[in-house]
Design an enzyme around this catalytic site. Structure first.
Site, short mmCIF file in Angstrom:
data_model
loop_
_atom_site.label_atom_id
_atom_site.label_comp_id
_atom_site.label_asym_id
_atom_site.label_seq_id
_atom_site.Cartn_x
_atom_site.Cartn_y
_atom_site.Cartn_z
N LYS A 189 -1.33 -11.31 2.84
CA LYS A 189 -2.31 -10.96 1.80
C LYS A 189 -2.71 -12.19 1.01
CE LYS A 189 -0.77 -6.23 0.81
NZ LYS A 189 -2.02 -5.55 1.17
N ARG A 220 1.80 3.00 7.52
CA ARG A 220 1.71 4.02 8.57
C ARG A 220 2.79 3.79 9.64
NH1 ARG A 220 -4.38 2.16 9.62
NH2 ARG A 220 -4.07 1.51 7.46
#
Ligand code: BES
Ligand code: MN
Ligand code: ZN
Length: 492
Positions: A277, A351
Site C-alpha cells: 500500500k 477474502r
C-alpha cells in the site's frame, strides 16, 4: 457504569438531574415539576437563553430555587416523534455529563411516540449510548481487568415517564452489555498492531471465554495446514506472527439449536503484502481487524445478557506483511474447499482468510452465517461512513439484518452479488482470481466470498467505512456490534 431505575420526583434529588424539553419550549412532565418548584425560573432561563428544545442542544442550570439539585441539565428532545432526535438527545446529554465529569446522574425522559420503537428500545438505547459515549482509550494490555475507565459516571438512574415496566431494569442491563461490547471492540481496534497481534486476539478471547462462560479453542497454523487452509495461510506466510483461527462457542440455547455463526476478518495489520500500500495513512490499517473486534464484542455482550441462543464466533486472524517468504502476485493456492485461487493482488487478503473460515463454518451446520470485514476501499467510496455494505445469498436473512440495522441505528445498505459480477473473477490459471478489476470492487469481493458460502444462508457486512473514523477524532466506532446484538436479540 451502573444503571438503575428510579421513581423519585426530580425536585427532591440532590444530584445532577437531567430533564427534557420539547421543541418550542414545551416542557416534559419532569421539566414542568422543576419549573413549578422553582416558581417559573426554569422557563425564564429557557426564554432568556433562547433555548428552543431542539434535539442536540443542552443547557446547564445551577442552583435553581426550590430544587435540591446542584445542577439541572435541560436537554432538547425535538418533536418526541423521531428516533434519530431521541438518539441525538441522549448522545448530547451523556457528552455534557462527560465534560462535567459528574459521577452520579438521574435522567428523566418521556416515552417516545415514534413508530417502530418502544419502551424496550428506549431503555436499551439509553444504556448502550451512555456506556459507549463514555468510552476513552487507555492503553492497557489487560483489557479485561475490570477497572472502570476514569472520569465516567458510575451511577446512572433513569426515570421513564408513562407506565413503568418490571423489565425496564433488564433492558438497561442489556443496553449496558451492548455498550460494553462496543467499547471492547473499540479497545481492540484502537490498540496498535505491535500489541494487538493474532496471538493477542486469541489470548483475549480465551480469557473472555473463561470470564463469560463460552468455550474457546484456537487453531494453530499446523492445525490449519491439516485442514487444508492454503488460502488463509498464504496471507500470514510473510509475517513473523503466526495466524490464528479462533473458534468461540457460546451455548445459551438448546443443544439441538443450530448456531448463528459470526465470522470476523482479523487482519491485525494490512500493509498490502508484496502489492504494498501507499504509506500515507497506512497506520489506519491497524483497524483491519475491526470485523474480528465486532465479533468478539458481540460475543461478550450476548454472553453477559445470557441470551438463550447458540452463537459461534470465528475469527480469522493474520498479519499481512511483505517479506522474503510472502506470497507473490500470481501465486496459486488451494483453499480448504478445494477451489484453487490465483492471487493477483496480495492486498486483497481479507477474502483469502475469510473464504477458509467460511468453509470451516460448514461443519457447524449454521442456521445462518454472517461475516464482518473491513474488506474494500470501494465500499467506502460507495457508502461512505454512514452505512455498512450488506451482501447476501438469502433475501429473508438480508431483510432481517437490514431491519436490525435500522432499529439499532447501525445501518446497512444491500448491494447485489449477481452472476454478472462473479464472472469478473475468472482466472486463466486457477478456479478463480482474488480480484475482479477496478469496477464494482466491493461487489466482486462479496462474490468471491459467496463462492465459499454455498451450504447455508449467508450474509457479508463490509464495514470498511463504518468501523472507524479518521482525522482528529481518529478511533474505532464499535460498529456493527449494535446491529449484531439487535439481530441476535430478535432471534430469541
Ligand atoms: N483492508 C483493505 C480494505 C480497506 C481499505 C478498508 C481502506 C478500509 C480502508 C483490504 O484488504 C484491501 O486492501 N482491499 C483492496 C482490494 C483491492 C486490492 C482489490 C482495496 O480496497 O483497495
Ligand atoms: Mn488489503
Ligand atoms: Zn485488508
Amino acid at each position: 457504569m451502573n444503571f438503575s431505575i428510579t421513581t423519585k420526583s426530580p425536585e427532591t434529588l440532590g444530584a445532577y438531574v437531567i430533564v427534557g424539553v420539547f421543541e418550542n419550549q414545551k416542557l416534559t412532565a419532569a421539566a414542568d415539576t422543576i419549573n413549578q418548584a422553582s416558581k417559573g425560573t426554569l422557563l425564564q432561563n429557557l426564554k432568556s437563553r433562547k433555548f428552543s428544545g431542539k434535539a442536540g442542544k443542552a443547557l446547564e442550570l445551577t442552583n435553581l430555587p426550590g430544587t435540591k439539585a446542584k445542577t439541572v441539565l435541560v436537554v432538547g428532545l425535538g418533536s418526541n416523534k423521531c428516533k434519530v432526535e431521541f438518539i441525538r438527545a441522549i448522545e448530547t446529554l451523556f457528552s455534557k455529563v462527560r465534560e462535567a465529569e459528574e459521577t452520579a446522574i438521574t435522567i428523566f425522559i418521556p416515552e417516545l411516540e415514534a413508530s417502530g420503537v418502544d419502551r424496550t428500545w428506549m431503555t436499551r438505547k439509553i444504556a448502550s449510548i451512555g456506556t459507549s459515549i463514555s468510552y476513552r482509550y487507555e492503553q492497557r494490555k489487560n483489557l479485561l481487568d475490570g477497572k472502570s475507565l476514569s472520569g465516567t459516571p458510575t451511577k446512572v438512574a433513569v426515570a421513564i415517564e408513562g407506565k413503568g415496566s418490571s423489565s425496564d431494569k433488564t433492558h438497561l442491563v442489556e443496553g449496558s452489555a451492548i455498550g460494553k461490547g462496543m467499547n471492547l471492540a473499540k479497545d481492540l481496534g484502537n490498540l496498535p498492531a505491535n500489541i494487538c497481534t493474532p496471538r493477542f486476539l486469541a489470548e483475549i478471547t480465551t480469557k473472555l471465554g473463561k470470564q463469560n462462560k463460552f468455550a474457546v479453542k484456537c487453531l494453530s497454523e499446523a492445525d490449519m495446514k491439516k485442514l487444508g487452509m492454503g488460502s488463509l495461510l498464504s496471507v500470514s506466510q510473510g509475517s513473523k506472527e503466526p495466524a490464528q483461527l479462533i473458534h468461540a462457542s457460546y451455548s445459551g440455547g438448546k443443544k439441538k439449536d443450530a448456531p448463528i455463526v459470526l465470522v470476523g476478518k482479523g487482519i491485525t495489520f494490512d500493509t498490502g503484502g508484496i502489492s504494498i500500500k501507499a504509506s500515507s495513512g497506512m497506520d489506519e490499517m491497524k483497524y483491519d481487524m475491526g470485523g474480528a473486534a465486532s465479533v468478539i464484542g458481540t460475543l461478550s455482550a450476548i454472553s453477559e445478557m445470557k441470551l438463550p441462543i447458540n452463537v459461534v464466533g470465528l475469527v480469522a486472524a493474520a498479519e499481512n506483511m511483505p517479506s522474503g517468504t510472502a506470497t507473490r502476485p500470481g501465486d496459486v493456492v488451494t483453499s480448504m474447499s478445494g477451489k484453487t485461487i490465483e492471487i493477483l493482488n496480495t492486498d486483497a487478503e481479507g477474502r483469502l482468510v475469510l473464504c477458509d473460515a467460511l468453509t470451516y463454518a460448514e461443519k457447524l451446520n449454521p442456521a445462518a452465517a454472517i461475516d464482518v470485514a473491513t474488506l474494500t476501499g470501494a465500499c467506502v467510496v460507495s457508502l461512505g461512513k454512514v452505512a455498512s455494505g450488506l451482501f447476501s445469498n438469502n433475501d429473508d436473512l438480508a431483510e432481517e439484518i437490514s431491519r436490525a440495522g435500522t432499529t439499532a441505528w447501525d445501518r446497512v445498505w444491500r448491494m447485489p452479488i449477481w452472476e454478472d459480477y462473479t464472472k469478473l473473477l475468472s482466472s486463466n490459471f486457477a478456479d478463480l482470481a482474488n480480484i475482479g478489476g477496478r469496477a464494482a470492487g466491493s461487489i466482486t469481493a462479496a462474490c468471491f466470498l459467496a463462492q465459499f458460502a454455498t451450504k447455508y444462508p449467508w450474509a457479508h457486512l463490509d464495514i470498511a467505512g463504518t468501523a472507524w473514523v479518521s482525522g482528529k477524532e481518529k478511533g474505532s466506532t464499535g460498529r456493527p456490534v449494535p446491529l449484531l446484538c439487535e439481530f441476535l436479540l430478535n432471534r430469541i
